[in-house]
Design a protein around this motif. Sequence first.
Motif: not given
Length: 396
Positions: A308-312, A154-157, A345-346, A145-149
């Motif tokens: 941002g990830v969790l919102h998406a 990264h996709y968003q950036r 995460f960070d 889960l950490l990996n895909i989050l």
Amino acid sequence: LIEHDEVKMGDLAVATSHRVNGVSALHSDLVRRDLFADFEALTPGRIVNVTNGITPRRWLKLANPALADLVTERVGSGWETDLDRLAGLTDHADDPVFLEAFGHTKHVAKQRFTHWLHDAHGVELPQHAIFDVQAKRIHEYKRQLLNILWTIAHYQRISADPHADWTPHVKIFAGKAAPGYVVAKDIIRLINDVAHVVNSDPITRDKLRVVFPPNYSVTMAEHLIPAADLSEQISTAGMEASGTGNMKFALNGALTIGTLDGANVEIREHVGPDNFFLFGLTADEVAARREVPDHARAAIEASPALQGVLHAIATGAFSPDEPGRYASLVDLLWSSDWFLVASDFDAYDAAQQQVDRAYRDPNAWQKMAIANIARIGYFSSDRAVREYMTEIWNAG
């Protein structure tokens, strides 16, 4: 041995054994200190450590013949049964001819894997990208889960700044889950949903791909592990007994991004801190963080990227046909997060940025990879069996 009219099988096993062994130094220490502290006090010395290992005959000689041939050329034959002889590769680490030859073996392995993947599943991958691999059982503590989050972040950036000089990544997930493990099934589905969106996006697909080949097996591993550039060993510290995938990847010249968990601790000691991308809380820090009220929410609120990830995910960006598909997964992260995905995460994000910078210098990356191969000899199953013979079976 009996409590609440039930036999405590772990205690019974320890009481009736003349030796009990962990499978990594950290694991054995936790067994002595936390799991069976009373037994350690009563019978000191009964609980021992034998860090497990892997066989170089399968995981290098057979799985990666191009690299195996190069090793033989440089250190001679016989390393297959005496893996410490790989240390001789350090004498060639500054030889540009050797570095070029090693780089070629990785190219051959990546080519072999991509051809296998295309033939078996019809998937094509860019071979110039970092092959960033997490291959292991799907479980919350192993933190796919950490990996895909992070992959979503990264996709968003990339989407926000597609013309920046991004280091291309191919995120490869492999593994199976227990049939009734609902959360694991949600994570598997999320990975595949993210893959569908990312791989279909013409703006980002040259810079980021996500693949999850089905039915992970030894056959797939023999193709995948030699092709890996980066080995994901990102379990919550204190949760992994040892792991052997980390050893297989390092033996084949993949660098590790990982926590101080299981045999990661010993691998980092052997290959050197400069050749390992470390991040995350330690086992003691994990225990302390879990005692902090509302630690999950605090970690998420401190990380704009994770928010941002969790919102998406919560708004259906990766499941438009069913926007609430991952509501329970998102709620789990906000409310409890036992495996401390949000807390790490960070730090994981920062370690991935270190990976990108290192990969941009092929010469330096290859030297780090060679250091991993040269110093991984300790993790041979031959050494583990010899320790069993002398320390447990009294047969040495």
